[in-house]
Design a protein around this motif. Structure first.
Motif, PDB file in Angstrom:
ATOM      1  N   THR A 152       1.027  -0.904   0.033  1.00 12.89           N
ATOM      2  CA  THR A 152       0.005  -0.140   0.072  1.00 12.89           C
ATOM      3  C   THR A 152       0.925   1.183  -0.115  1.00 12.89           C
ATOM      4  OG1 THR A 152      -1.346   1.435   1.468  1.00 12.89           O
ATOM      5  CG2 THR A 152      -0.207  -0.259   2.564  1.00 12.89           C
ATOM      6  N   ASP A 153       0.400   2.309  -0.723  1.00 16.42           N
ATOM      7  CA  ASP A 153       1.427   3.589  -0.689  1.00 16.42           C
ATOM      8  C   ASP A 153       0.986   4.326   0.410  1.00 16.42           C
ATOM      9  OD1 ASP A 153      -1.249   4.462  -1.732  1.00 16.42           O
ATOM     10  OD2 ASP A 153      -0.367   4.679  -3.767  1.00 16.42           O
ATOM     11  N   LYS A 154      -0.036   3.895   1.186  1.00 19.25           N
ATOM     12  CA  LYS A 154      -0.266   4.684   2.556  1.00 19.25           C
ATOM     13  C   LYS A 154       0.000   3.875   3.763  1.00 19.25           C
ATOM     14  CE  LYS A 154      -3.761   7.657   0.980  1.00 19.25           C
ATOM     15  NZ  LYS A 154      -4.159   7.348  -0.369  1.00 19.25           N
ATOM     16  N   ARG A 155       1.453   3.177   3.647  1.00 21.10           N
ATOM     17  CA  ARG A 155       1.457   2.308   4.471  1.00 21.10           C
ATOM     18  C   ARG A 155       1.828   2.652   6.004  1.00 21.10           C
ATOM     19  NH1 ARG A 155       6.525  -0.572   5.044  1.00 21.10           N
ATOM     20  NH2 ARG A 155       7.478   1.356   5.645  1.00 21.10           N
ATOM     21  N   ASP A 156       2.450   3.968   6.213  1.00 21.32           N
ATOM     22  CA  ASP A 156       2.558   4.194   7.724  1.00 21.32           C
ATOM     23  C   ASP A 156       1.269   4.798   8.414  1.00 21.32           C
ATOM     24  OD1 ASP A 156       4.963   3.527   7.242  1.00 21.32           O
ATOM     25  OD2 ASP A 156       5.986   5.198   7.177  1.00 21.32           O
ATOM     26  N   GLU A 157       0.381   5.694   7.317  1.00 25.67           N
ATOM     27  CA  GLU A 157      -0.912   5.881   7.781  1.00 25.67           C
ATOM     28  C   GLU A 157      -1.658   4.742   8.179  1.00 25.67           C
ATOM     29  OE1 GLU A 157       0.932   7.362   5.171  1.00 25.67           O
ATOM     30  OE2 GLU A 157      -0.545   8.678   4.366  1.00 25.67           O
ATOM     31  N   VAL A 217      -0.858   1.690   8.928  1.00 26.00           N
ATOM     32  CA  VAL A 217      -0.364   1.023  10.411  1.00 26.00           C
ATOM     33  C   VAL A 217      -0.784   1.657  11.632  1.00 26.00           C
ATOM     34  CG1 VAL A 217       1.919   0.578  11.504  1.00 26.00           C
ATOM     35  CG2 VAL A 217       1.781  -0.015   9.312  1.00 26.00           C
ATOM     36  N   ASP A 218      -0.890   2.979  11.385  1.00 26.41           N
ATOM     37  CA  ASP A 218      -1.064   3.848  12.581  1.00 26.41           C
ATOM     38  C   ASP A 218      -2.757   3.606  12.961  1.00 26.41           C
ATOM     39  OD1 ASP A 218       1.352   4.835  13.270  1.00 26.41           O
ATOM     40  OD2 ASP A 218       1.019   6.703  12.100  1.00 26.41           O
ATOM     41  N   PHE A 219      -3.732   3.549  11.795  1.00 25.76           N
ATOM     42  CA  PHE A 219      -5.011   3.295  11.604  1.00 25.76           C
ATOM     43  C   PHE A 219      -5.233   2.025  12.553  1.00 25.76           C
ATOM     44  CE2 PHE A 219      -9.251   2.388  10.157  1.00 25.76           C
ATOM     45  CZ  PHE A 219      -9.772   3.464  10.127  1.00 25.76           C
ATOM     46  N   LEU A 220      -4.540   0.959  11.900  1.00 23.00           N
ATOM     47  CA  LEU A 220      -4.933  -0.346  12.392  1.00 23.00           C
ATOM     48  C   LEU A 220      -4.508  -0.703  13.814  1.00 23.00           C
ATOM     49  CD1 LEU A 220      -3.855  -2.323   9.262  1.00 23.00           C
ATOM     50  CD2 LEU A 220      -6.194  -1.845   9.808  1.00 23.00           C
ATOM     51  N   ASN A 221      -3.268  -0.225  13.995  1.00 17.28           N
ATOM     52  CA  ASN A 221      -2.573  -0.506  15.494  1.00 17.28           C
ATOM     53  C   ASN A 221      -3.542   0.076  16.709  1.00 17.28           C
ATOM     54  OD1 ASN A 221      -0.807  -1.690  14.059  1.00 17.28           O
ATOM     55  ND2 ASN A 221       0.914  -0.659  14.851  1.00 17.28           N
ATOM     56  N   SER A 222      -4.068   1.434  16.191  1.00 17.86           N
ATOM     57  CA  SER A 222      -4.795   1.932  17.353  1.00 17.86           C
ATOM     58  C   SER A 222      -6.263   1.608  17.178  1.00 17.86           C
ATOM     59  CB  SER A 222      -4.795   3.545  16.801  1.00 17.86           C
ATOM     60  OG  SER A 222      -5.744   3.782  15.676  1.00 17.86           O
ATOM     61  N   ARG A 223      -6.644   0.459  16.549  1.00 20.35           N
ATOM     62  CA  ARG A 223      -7.761   0.004  16.776  1.00 20.35           C
ATOM     63  C   ARG A 223      -7.704  -1.463  16.904  1.00 20.35           C
ATOM     64  NH1 ARG A 223      -8.102   4.256  13.797  1.00 20.35           N
ATOM     65  NH2 ARG A 223      -9.955   5.551  13.744  1.00 20.35           N
ATOM     66  N   GLY A 224      -6.666  -2.055  17.530  1.00 24.76           N
ATOM     67  CA  GLY A 224      -6.493  -3.356  17.753  1.00 24.76           C
ATOM     68  C   GLY A 224      -5.880  -4.352  16.848  1.00 24.76           C
ATOM     69  N   VAL A 225      -5.555  -3.811  15.836  1.00 27.00           N
ATOM     70  CA  VAL A 225      -5.223  -4.867  14.553  1.00 27.00           C
ATOM     71  C   VAL A 225      -3.740  -4.500  14.457  1.00 27.00           C
ATOM     72  CG1 VAL A 225      -5.292  -5.334  12.076  1.00 27.00           C
ATOM     73  CG2 VAL A 225      -7.437  -4.501  13.283  1.00 27.00           C
ATOM     74  N   PRO A 226      -2.989  -5.505  14.867  1.00 29.91           N
ATOM     75  CA  PRO A 226      -1.546  -5.696  14.860  1.00 29.91           C
ATOM     76  C   PRO A 226      -0.954  -5.733  13.308  1.00 29.91           C
ATOM     77  CG  PRO A 226      -2.044  -7.818  15.810  1.00 29.91           C
ATOM     78  CD  PRO A 226      -3.479  -7.186  15.276  1.00 29.91           C
ATOM     79  N   THR A 227       0.037  -5.315  12.979  1.00 31.07           N
ATOM     80  CA  THR A 227       0.872  -5.355  11.509  1.00 31.07           C
ATOM     81  C   THR A 227       2.266  -5.654  12.012  1.00 31.07           C
ATOM     82  OG1 THR A 227       0.987  -3.042  11.654  1.00 31.07           O
ATOM     83  CG2 THR A 227      -0.858  -3.828  10.649  1.00 31.07           C
ATOM     84  N   ALA A 228       2.755  -5.977  10.966  1.00 29.69           N
ATOM     85  CA  ALA A 228       4.414  -6.030  11.226  1.00 29.69           C
ATOM     86  C   ALA A 228       5.094  -5.667   9.821  1.00 29.69           C
ATOM     87  CB  ALA A 228       5.072  -7.381  11.526  1.00 29.69           C
ATOM     88  N   VAL A 229       6.240  -5.160   9.683  1.00 33.24           N
ATOM     89  CA  VAL A 229       6.985  -4.816   8.532  1.00 33.24           C
ATOM     90  C   VAL A 229       8.013  -5.625   8.449  1.00 33.24           C
ATOM     91  CG1 VAL A 229       8.013  -2.701   7.363  1.00 33.24           C
ATOM     92  CG2 VAL A 229       5.939  -2.207   8.533  1.00 33.24           C
ATOM     93  N   TYR A 230       8.029  -6.658   7.388  1.00 32.38           N
ATOM     94  CA  TYR A 230       9.199  -7.125   6.997  1.00 32.38           C
ATOM     95  C   TYR A 230       9.553  -6.963   5.556  1.00 32.38           C
ATOM     96  CZ  TYR A 230       7.084 -10.065  10.672  1.00 32.38           C
ATOM     97  OH  TYR A 230       6.791 -10.506  11.826  1.00 32.38           O
ATOM     98  N   TYR A 231      10.356  -6.072   5.195  1.00 31.79           N
ATOM     99  CA  TYR A 231      11.376  -5.593   6.172  1.00 31.79           C
ATOM    100  C   TYR A 231      11.617  -4.189   5.927  1.00 31.79           C
ATOM    101  CZ  TYR A 231      12.267 -10.458   6.770  1.00 31.79           C
ATOM    102  OH  TYR A 231      12.250 -11.665   7.193  1.00 31.79           O
TER     103      TYR A 231
END
Ligand SMILES: *Cc1c(COP(=O)(O)O)cnc(C)c1O
Length: 367
Positions: free
Chosen positions: A288-293, A295-309
């Motif tokens: 996704t070209d909006k990766r960092d946004e 990630v923040d959106f998902l993490n703040s709603r209880g959806v964990p993510t990971a970035v490899y790499y």
């Protein structure tokens, strides 16, 4: 809802009795290094993969290290691999005094691009180490053809790909050597560290056996430099139980991936299956070209993510002395900025998967 990225306790609960009794058996046997548990697990892995020899070692990293040592990789040598992988793949090359020579990846598979390998082969090239990233195999026919033509060995880094296939052949059965990791988050995970070296070559198997045992075949008689690289008996016993479930777990990962593919394809670039064979989804990674946004959106709603790499290996501080620079491997660089992994483990609940896809959709609907 608060979803774990990976919950190993859920898996344990489903096979607790078998695991507990396998552990107890080792504890009560008093035999904690080597013994039947290790040799029978080695036989079962050799059968599962379809190779003649499998040698249990202390980790996936040590599997790669012992493999390159068995090929006599050392100072002055070059080893071709992907810059878009876990550090271990290239670290062991440097550890032996050889140079990791990177080749950019294919943007669909995230695996080494066979079209770009040949340009990097020199008379110093000792091996090619394709990585079967996220559980999908690299294009092995092309890689083997190039390697054979130049008389170079191929070591498969299948740390993320046990059970994956390429044209009906298992990961670890095609190259001269195949390396597995049993790190807990891999598809076949131990209760600690572990790894395996697979090969059909008798001489390589003897060398790896010696290397994992301080370079000896007979206790206290040392023929070469090795290290303490053994797989623990207790881990072998645990893994032997889990091996029976591996294919079922892979099917659940594939089902989860298909669910995500269907529900996310309008929003993000879902993973591509680019080779004929089975992708076993150690990771489910989207672009996704909006990766960092996102990630923040998902993490703040209880959806964990990971970035490899997040940083390709050629731009890692540790490899600065080799002189690689930004722009050398543009596909790896671009993908490292847009990739994101979602929870994919087999024991995810249906309501968790629904919540994950709805939350991703929610992000895009707000855009
Ligand atoms: C996990 C991993 C390794 C290293 O395995 P360990 O068991 O953690 O030492 C090597 N290569 C890749 C691609 C990996 O994902």
């Amino acid at each position: 809802m608060k979803i774990p990225f990976l919950d190993l306790k859920r898996q344990y609960r489903t096979i607790k009795e078998e695991i507990d009794s396998a552990i107890r058996e080792v504890v009560e046997s008093g035999r904690y290094i080597g013994g039947d548990k290790v040799s029978s697990f080695e036989e079962h892995i050799a059968d599962y993969i379809g190779v003649k020899y499998a040698i249990g070692v202390s980790s996936g990293t040590d599997a790669l290290l012992a493999s390159l040592m068995a090929l006599d990789v050392g100072p002055g040598d070059e080893v071709i691999t992907s810059p878009f992988t876990f550090i271990a793949t290239a670290e062991v090359v440097s550890f032996l005094g050889a140079k990791p020579v990177f080749v950019d990846i294919d943007e669909k598979s995230f695996n080494i691009d066979p079209d770009k390998i040949e340009d990097k082969i020199t008379d110093k090239t000792k091996a090619i180490v394709p990585v079967h990233l996220f559980g999908q195999m690299a294009d092995m026919d092309r890689i083997m053809e190039i390697a054979r033509r130049h008389g170079i060995a191929v070591v498969e880094d299948a740390a993320q790909a046990i059970g994956a296939t390429y044209k009906a052949k298992m990961a670890c059965s095609i190259g001269d050597i195949g390396c597995l990791s049993f790190f807990p988050s891999k598809n076949l995970g131990a209760f600690g560290d572990g790894g395996m070296v697979c090969t059909n070559d008798e001489s390589i198997s003897r060398k790896v056996r010696m290397i994992r045992e301080h370079g000896s075949e007979k206790k206290y008689y040392h023929k070469r430099i090795g290290f303490n690289g053994r797989l623990d008996s207790i881990q072998a016993a645990i893994l032997d139980v889990k091996l029976h479930y591996l294919d079922r777990w892979a099917e659940s990962r594939i089902d989860n991936a298909e669910f995500y593919n269907e529900r996310l394809s309008g929003y993000v670039k879902t993973p591509s299956v680019t080779v004929e064979g089975k992708h076993v989804y150690n990771q489910y990674s989207v672009l996704t070209d909006k990766r960092d946004e996102l990630v923040d959106f998902l993490n703040s709603r209880g959806v964990p993510t990971a970035v490899y790499y997040p940083v390709p290996l050629h731009l890692q501080e540790v490899f600065r002395p080799y002189g690689y620079k930004e722009g050398d491997f543009p596909v790896s660089e671009r993908i490292s900025r847009s990739i994101l992994s979602l929870p994919i483990f087999p024991e995810l609940y249906q309501e968790e998967k629904e919540y994950i896809v709805e939350t991703v959709a929610g992000f895009y609907k707000n855009q």
